[in-house]
Design a protein around this motif. Structure first.
Motif, short mmCIF file in Angstrom:
data_model
loop_
_atom_site.label_atom_id
_atom_site.label_comp_id
_atom_site.label_asym_id
_atom_site.label_seq_id
_atom_site.Cartn_x
_atom_site.Cartn_y
_atom_site.Cartn_z
N PRO A 154 0.80 -1.24 0.00
CA PRO A 154 0.00 0.00 0.00
C PRO A 154 0.83 1.28 0.00
N TYR A 155 2.06 1.21 0.53
CA TYR A 155 2.91 2.40 0.62
C TYR A 155 4.34 1.93 0.78
N ALA A 156 5.28 2.85 0.55
CA ALA A 156 6.69 2.49 0.66
C ALA A 156 7.01 2.02 2.07
N MET A 157 7.76 0.93 2.15
CA MET A 157 8.16 0.37 3.44
C MET A 157 9.68 0.31 3.49
N SER A 158 10.26 0.89 4.54
CA SER A 158 11.72 0.87 4.63
C SER A 158 12.22 0.83 6.07
N HIS A 159 11.57 1.58 6.97
CA HIS A 159 12.11 1.74 8.32
C HIS A 159 12.18 0.40 9.07
N GLY A 160 13.40 0.06 9.51
CA GLY A 160 13.57 -1.11 10.36
C GLY A 160 13.67 -2.45 9.65
N ILE A 161 13.65 -2.46 8.30
CA ILE A 161 13.70 -3.74 7.59
C ILE A 161 14.92 -3.87 6.67
N GLY A 162 15.76 -2.84 6.64
CA GLY A 162 17.01 -2.94 5.89
C GLY A 162 16.85 -2.91 4.38
N MET A 163 15.72 -2.43 3.89
CA MET A 163 15.48 -2.35 2.44
C MET A 163 14.33 -1.39 2.23
N THR A 164 14.06 -1.07 0.96
CA THR A 164 12.90 -0.25 0.62
C THR A 164 12.00 -1.04 -0.32
N LEU A 165 10.76 -1.23 0.09
CA LEU A 165 9.76 -1.90 -0.74
C LEU A 165 8.83 -0.84 -1.29
N GLN A 166 8.74 -0.76 -2.62
CA GLN A 166 7.95 0.27 -3.27
C GLN A 166 6.47 -0.11 -3.31
N PRO A 167 5.58 0.89 -3.29
CA PRO A 167 4.14 0.59 -3.32
C PRO A 167 3.70 0.01 -4.66
N GLY A 168 2.56 -0.68 -4.63
CA GLY A 168 2.01 -1.29 -5.84
C GLY A 168 2.13 -2.81 -5.82
N ASN A 169 1.67 -3.44 -6.88
CA ASN A 169 1.78 -4.89 -7.00
C ASN A 169 3.23 -5.26 -7.24
N GLN A 170 3.78 -6.05 -6.34
CA GLN A 170 5.19 -6.43 -6.42
C GLN A 170 5.32 -7.94 -6.24
N VAL A 171 6.32 -8.51 -6.86
CA VAL A 171 6.65 -9.92 -6.66
C VAL A 171 7.91 -9.95 -5.80
N LEU A 172 7.80 -10.50 -4.62
CA LEU A 172 8.87 -10.45 -3.64
C LEU A 172 9.57 -11.79 -3.50
N ASN A 173 10.91 -11.75 -3.44
CA ASN A 173 11.66 -12.96 -3.12
C ASN A 173 11.65 -13.17 -1.61
N GLY A 174 12.36 -14.18 -1.14
CA GLY A 174 12.31 -14.52 0.28
C GLY A 174 12.76 -13.40 1.19
N GLU A 175 13.87 -12.76 0.88
CA GLU A 175 14.38 -11.69 1.73
C GLU A 175 13.43 -10.51 1.75
N GLN A 176 12.86 -10.18 0.59
CA GLN A 176 11.93 -9.06 0.53
C GLN A 176 10.63 -9.37 1.27
N PHE A 183 7.71 -5.42 8.79
CA PHE A 183 7.52 -3.97 8.86
C PHE A 183 6.34 -3.64 9.76
N ARG A 184 6.53 -2.71 10.69
CA ARG A 184 5.44 -2.34 11.59
C ARG A 184 5.30 -0.83 11.77
N HIS A 185 6.08 -0.04 11.04
CA HIS A 185 6.06 1.41 11.23
C HIS A 185 5.09 2.06 10.24
N ASP A 186 3.80 1.74 10.41
CA ASP A 186 2.78 2.34 9.57
C ASP A 186 1.60 2.74 10.44
N SER A 187 0.53 3.22 9.83
CA SER A 187 -0.61 3.72 10.60
C SER A 187 -1.32 2.62 11.38
N HIS A 188 -1.12 1.36 10.98
CA HIS A 188 -1.76 0.24 11.66
C HIS A 188 -0.85 -0.41 12.70
#
Length: 296
Positions: A154-176, A183-188
């Motif tokens: 839903p939104y860019a994720m980076s804080h505390g996970i050692g990477m940046t995951l961009q928003p949108g439909n993504q295909v993630l490998n194991g590390e991602q 990731f837990r640093h969001d509004s929820h």
């Protein structure tokens, strides 16, 4: 000919298993094993298994933190799978220690104290446990889903996970995918993380029925071995694995504790906690895991 095929299958299995072991590193959860009290869970009833799943966030401590706490339920007759996530900040009574956050029980007494805490607060007993080292999660994902897992970020994720995951439909490998579920640093806050964990496990279960995953089952066993500390016997593991990989298990039903409208945020000596309505949550958990619920 039959003997030849059987021999080839055994050789293939051994080679694949050793290939999986070669992918793995030493997991911290094996080192923690001698620090735990003996697990005194109830015997499984009516072919129903309740396994305490603990995600261990190993960062060099003497005993790793339990960053994730779930109950996995499996009915060997109906092949129904259920998954309960218990929020780590749930304010509960820990036997012999008083009121603390739920995840404190693991650091104080390992999986046995977590079992006692769940029994004390929700009157649900657990048969067995499995502690999974997060460092092995990415390797497990890459064996089950070598082409990745598709998620909608839903939104860019980076804080505390050692990477940046961009928003949108993504295909993630194991590390991602590991970063996505941690990731837990969001509004929820932690609620969003629990939803992502349940989503990831459901999608991994769906990937497991592919022909690729079935052929790589021995390899998967080799990969997970160093990263899992469990008292589930091998026969049960193989039974569940067989049902899972050959498509007998249906969709995973999920529940979160605390349930909606049954808690409030509070600040106590232990910090920010979820103060829950124990009766509502005990009833919801017992009903979700009950035999009667499964037979409906």
């Amino acid at each position: 000919m039959t003997t030849l095929i059987l021999s080839a299958g055994i050789i293939y299995g051994v080679v694949q298993y050793n290939s999986g072991l070669a992918m793995a590193n030493e997991g911290m959860v094996k080192k923690d094993e001698t620090l735990f009290d003996e697990f005194e869970g109830a015997d499984p009833q009516f072919g129903e298994i309740n396994v305490l799943l603990l995600g261990s966030d190993s960062r060099g401590e003497e005993v790793a933190r339990a960053d994730t706490l779930m109950i996995a339920h499996y009915n060997q007759t109906t092949h129904q799978m259920k998954l309960v996530s218990i929020m780590r900040d749930t304010y509960v009574f820990i036997p012999d220690y008083g009121y603390h956050k739920m995840n404190t029980a693991f650091s104080l007494g390992g999986p046995e104290l977590v079992r006692k805490t769940i029994k004390e607060n929700f009157d649900v007993d657990i048969d067995s446990y499995a502690i999974v080292d997060f460092t092995g999660f990415s390797k497990i994902v890459d064996v089950i889903a070598p082409n990745g897992i598709k998620v909608d970020i839903p939104y860019a994720m980076s804080h505390g996970i050692g990477m940046t995951l961009q928003p949108g439909n993504q295909v993630l490998n194991g590390e991602q995918l590991l970063g996505y579920v941690r990731f837990r640093h969001d509004s929820h806050n932690d609620f969003g993380r629990v939803e992502r964990q349940q989503e990831a496990l459901s999608k991994l279960k769906d990937e497991a029925v592919s022909i690729h995953s079935i052929l790589n089952f021995p390899k998967l066993l080799g990969v997970v071995e160093p990263y899992i500390n469990t008292n589930v016997d091998n026969r049960t593991i193989l039974t569940i694995g067989k049902d899972l990989f050959f498509g007998k298990a249906g969709n995973i039903e999920t529940l979160r504790i605390p349930i909606e409208n049954s808690f409030e945020d509070k600040r106590v000596a232990a910090g920010a906690v979820l103060s829950i309505d124990f009766e509502k949550n005990k009833q919801a958990l017992q009903q979700f895991l009950s035999t009667e619920e499964i037979k409906k």
